[in-house]
Design a protein around this motif. Structure first.
Motif, short mmCIF file in Angstrom:
data_model
loop_
_atom_site.label_atom_id
_atom_site.label_comp_id
_atom_site.label_asym_id
_atom_site.label_seq_id
_atom_site.Cartn_x
_atom_site.Cartn_y
_atom_site.Cartn_z
N ALA A 86 0.83 -1.21 0.00
CA ALA A 86 0.00 0.00 0.00
C ALA A 86 0.87 1.26 0.00
CB ALA A 86 -0.92 -0.01 1.22
N ARG A 87 1.95 1.27 0.77
CA ARG A 87 2.85 2.42 0.78
C ARG A 87 3.46 2.64 -0.61
NH1 ARG A 87 5.08 0.32 5.73
NH2 ARG A 87 7.08 -0.01 4.68
N ARG B 4 0.83 4.21 -2.99
CA ARG B 4 0.62 5.63 -2.69
C ARG B 4 1.81 6.46 -3.18
NH1 ARG B 4 -1.30 3.27 2.37
NH2 ARG B 4 -3.58 3.32 2.37
N ALA C 38 1.38 7.01 -6.92
CA ALA C 38 0.39 8.05 -7.20
C ALA C 38 0.96 9.44 -6.91
CB ALA C 38 -0.87 7.81 -6.37
N ALA C 39 1.71 9.58 -5.83
CA ALA C 39 2.30 10.87 -5.49
C ALA C 39 3.34 11.28 -6.52
CB ALA C 39 2.92 10.79 -4.10
N VAL D 224 -6.72 2.28 -2.06
CA VAL D 224 -5.69 3.27 -2.38
C VAL D 224 -6.15 4.16 -3.52
CG1 VAL D 224 -3.35 3.56 -3.29
CG2 VAL D 224 -3.79 1.88 -1.50
N GLU E 76 -6.38 8.20 -3.16
CA GLU E 76 -5.46 9.03 -3.93
C GLU E 76 -6.15 9.77 -5.08
OE1 GLU E 76 -2.23 9.54 -3.21
OE2 GLU E 76 -2.49 8.30 -1.40
#
Length: 807
Positions: free
Chosen positions: A195-196, A199, A202-203, A309, A313
């Motif tokens: 999951a990290r 993310r 996406a960032a 997620v 996001e």
């Protein structure tokens, strides 16, 4: 069509040399593949993914191997939409049709100018994909499509990034103590790290103004059993209609005690599925994937995390898992939709492309128009480029049926051979291999029976598949065919296959005895209890888990057998006293030999044990080693032979015996070392012959040819040596000399069918089918009263020669 060289090798080389050479070659190949895999996953990931084209043209091209071909300019015009696709091997499937669907391509981002750059990389996990996304930022992306979720067993990464090495060390400490507790703990950690990483992707895209589309990934649920640690293996329940309730109750009880055992969940799902309770079946099939030891396919829990997620996001979502679930019978994706656990067949690419396009359309500047164009493009499946689909017929429902069957069969054999090369216990059941064979039995049982002959099967696989050589997996293949038939409720057919597996060397393997005992019990055979008692006495190094497996199997089979709690042999199988008439070691060995001929392995071992107590001489110990090898007790045989070569280091024959026995025991390094020692000693014709076969299997044809010629000169009347010399000449490129040697071998022994087959193959390779036909006819005429099974293969070769003559 199988090559002439392959046919020659199958016909003329001795079995011992084939097994030894096959193991040596496969171990060397496995070492090269391991080194290559490490370079691909570790070394090359330190290199840039995108590099400038060497010509200085201003184009960007792949910087790593394994990528689909792409070439794009670093600069980008104002109206161009640039979409990058990132993911494991399934991401590469999107490259198969994007360019073929012009309406769909134009609809993807609401622009007529669209550039799609596929960065799919086989076996990449989210850490490696995150690195690629970070590189993508330099090339002005408009959108990044992420297909991530397969290969996310991060706790098994062969070269993890520094930030996770410490927690991995902590996780590993729990594994040896309790694998059942380790797996759920490791999977929870995997999900958190996964999951990290999503993310962070996406960032990274958001930081350069690009949209992100995450994709859930489908997995085969119904026909794809999970992989579990050997200590967690459980016997398959009885799935006959009248036994489903009993089997289900047993599985529920076991699952309460071992809630994360994926195989228990899978078997319980099967019972619910066959009983018609599809809702419960879906629950436990999905649970089996969640707890899968292998971790290769994206699980339902991981897909739920991808959706979470994407929402958090503000990313797009292409729910591919939902696409496959909606299309599958009973909402359970099965083997008809996949080529393995998670690679969907090519016929599903269009639906996948449409789902991704719809998700991208939602992110387009004019989303309503983009969605309309996507719907219009996806409503015209008649435009599928069938010519492209036909390139992979085994993955396509409309492709040739035989190719599909051969593909499934090769997957089963490859799994069995891979396990043997990796050193797995040869009597363990591979559930995935069983599932492939069961699928074939459902598709075409007659075809599966027709391919059951070893030579026929070998020819079929060598023609279309470059996997492991069949001799490594042959006993296991017969064993798994028997177990597949037993599970399908045909114990009589199962016993036929089990008998063949026993003759191929699995006679006393503990779990083999267990499964044969279950088949016998289903037929009411009282000897089933004896099989279970023998298995109990030979539980092996995994004694605790195997004893539980044996006890549970006996209960499932309805066999009443009292097993002692101390793990020793059952009371009814205590070792009796040594034979009363065994006056010396030689007589005990004679009795062992007679017992072996009578297929009484227990009596043979008892006699050999008694012989060992009577101070046997060198000759007696040599005979004992050979007998232990024939019984499959390679450890005992190797110990005796190693002691013998220390006593008689100048005996080349003993070193050759040690080399061959080490090969049979799966120890190629020791085998090669012993062969080299034998080569340095004076050898006669037969011993030179054995050395030549070893060299040939190691690929040193030049040295093998010298040894074959020396052996033939020392033993000029040996038809077998002359035939093998002909084969080696042919493999070395001397077809004319090979034909002369093979004709001489036939003169020396008109009954040597292997020489006829080899000569026919040489003539076919030289495009002389008429002469080959004459050789086959001569062999059949001279051996009409022979019952050699090779005659069937020779008749097949004759039909091939006749077909070539007609062409």
């Amino acid at each position: 069509m199988r090559s002439s060289k392959a046919r020659l090798a199958a016909a003329a080389l001795s079995l011992a040399a084939l097994v030894l050479g096959g193991l040596l070659v496969r171990r060397r190949q496995a070492a090269r593949q391991s080194e290559d895999s490490y370079s691909y996953m570790c070394g090359e990931t330190r290199q840039p993914f995108f590099v400038p084209e060497k010509s200085g043209s201003g184009f960007i091209v792949p910087g790593r191997r394994g990528t689909p071909p792409f070439r794009f300019r670093k600069s980008k015009s104002k109206n161009l939409r640039r979409v990058f696709v990132v993911g494991p091997s399934v991401a590469q499937f999107l490259a198969r049709y994007f360019d073929a669907w012009s309406p769909l391509v134009r609809a993807l981002a609401g622009s007529d100018q669209l550039e799609i750059i596929n960065c799919g990389m086989p076996a990449y996990n989210s850490f490696r994909m995150l690195d690629i996304v970070r590189e993508i930022r330099a090339y002005r992306p408009d959108a990044v499509v992420v297909l991530s979720g397969n290969h996310e067993d991060l706790h098994r990464d062969i070269c993890p990034p520094p930030e996770i090495r410490l927690p991995l060390t902590e996780l590993e400490r729990t594994y040896q103590a309790d694998p059942e507790a380790y797996e759920p703990t490791a999977q929870e950690w995997d999900l958190d790290v996964f999951a990290r990483n999503l993310r962070a992707m996406a960032a990274a895209a958001r930081g350069v103004g690009a949209k992100t589309v995450f994709c859930t990934l489908p997995a085969c649920l119904r026909d794809c059993p999970p992989v579990v640690d050997a200590r967690l293996a459980v016997p398959a329940p009885d799935l006959r209609p009248g036994s489903l309730a009993r089997s289900g109750a047993w599985l529920e009880k076991r699952l309460r005690a071992s809630p994360h055992n994926a195989l228990l969940s899978y078997f319980l799902a099967r019972t619910r599925d066959l009983a018609g309770d599809k809702k419960a079946a879906r629950k436990f099939y999905r649970r089996a994937v969640d707890d899968d030891f292998n971790g290769g396919r994206c699980s339902p829990r991981r897909n739920a995390l991808i959706r979470e997620v994407a929402r958090g996001e503000g990313a797009g979502l292409a729910d591919l898992e939902a696409v496959f679930t909606a299309a599958a019978a009973d909402g359970l994706p099965d083997g008809s939709m996949f080529t393995d656990d998670y690679h969907w067949s090519e016929a599903w690419d269009f639906k996948v492309n449409c789902a991704v396009a719809a998700a991208l359309a939602d992110l387009a500047p004019n989303a309503a128009r983009a969605r309309r164009r996507v719907r219009a493009a996806c409503a015209q499946p008649r435009n599928i480029p069938r010519g492209q689909l036909a390139r992979l017929p085994m993955d396509t429902p409309g492709g040739p049926e035989q190719d599909a069957r051969t593909r499934i069969l090769s997957l089963a054999v490859d799994r069995l051979a891979s396990r043997r090369v990796a050193g797995s216990d040869r009597d363990e059941i591979d559930e995935k291999a069983i599932s492939y064979l069961d699928r074939l039995e459902s598709l075409d049982p007659a075809w599966l029976r027709r391919t059951a002959g070893r030579a026929h099967l070998e020819r079929l696989l060598l023609r279309d598949w470059l996997g492991h050589p069949l001799q490594i997996a042959w006993p296991q293949y017969l064993y798994h065919l028997g177990e597949m038939h037993r599970r399908r409720g045909d114990p009589a057919a199962a016993l036929e296959w089990f008998d063949q597996a026993a003759r191929a060397g699995l006679t006393e393997a503990p779990l083999f005895l267990v499964h044969r005992g279950r088949a016998r019990a289903a037929l009411g055979d009282e000897s089933a209890a004896a099989d279970f008692r023998k298995a109990w006495a030979r539980a092996g190094p995994l004694a605790a888990s195997r004893r539980d497996y044996i006890r549970q199997s006996a209960w499932l089979a309805g066999v009443q057998t009292d097993f002692p709690d101390n793990g020793g042999p059952a009371s009814r199988t205590e070792t009796p006293a040594a034979p009363a008439d065994a006056a010396d070691a030689g007589r005990c060995i004679d009795q062992a030999y007679q017992a072996w001929l009578g297929k009484d392995a227990d009596a043979a071992r008892r006699a050999l044990s008694r012989a060992a107590e009577l101070a046997p001489g060198l000759d007696e110990r040599h005979r004992m080693a050979r007998l232990y090898g024939a019984l499959g007790d390679h450890g005992q045989a190797l110990a005796l032979l190693q002691d013998l070569v220390r006593t008689s280091p100048r005996a080349a024959g003993l070193w050759l015996d040690l080399a061959e026995m080490a090969g049979q025991a799966g120890r190629p390094g020791a085998s090669l070392e012993a062969a080299i020692r034998a080569e340095k000693l004076p050898t006669a014709g037969p011993e030179k012959h054995r050395l030549a076969l070893l060299r040939q299997q190691l690929g040193d044809l030049k040295k093998a040819l010298v040894l074959f010629e020396q052996s033939s000169r020392q033993t000029p009347g040996s038809a077998r040596i002359r035939a093998d010399l002909g084969v080696c000449r042919f493999l070395s490129g001397d077809a004319k000399g090979a034909a002369a040697d093979l004709r001489r071998a036939i003169e020396l022994d008109p009954r040597l069918l292997a020489a006829y087959r080899s000569l026919g193959a040489v003539l076919l390779d030289r495009r002389r089918p008429r002469q080959a036909l004459e050789v086959y006819d001569l062999a059949l005429a001279r051996n009409r009263r022979t019952r050699d099974p090779m005659l069937d293969e020779l008749r097949r070769d004759r039909r091939e020669a006749l077909a070539r003559l007609k062409d």
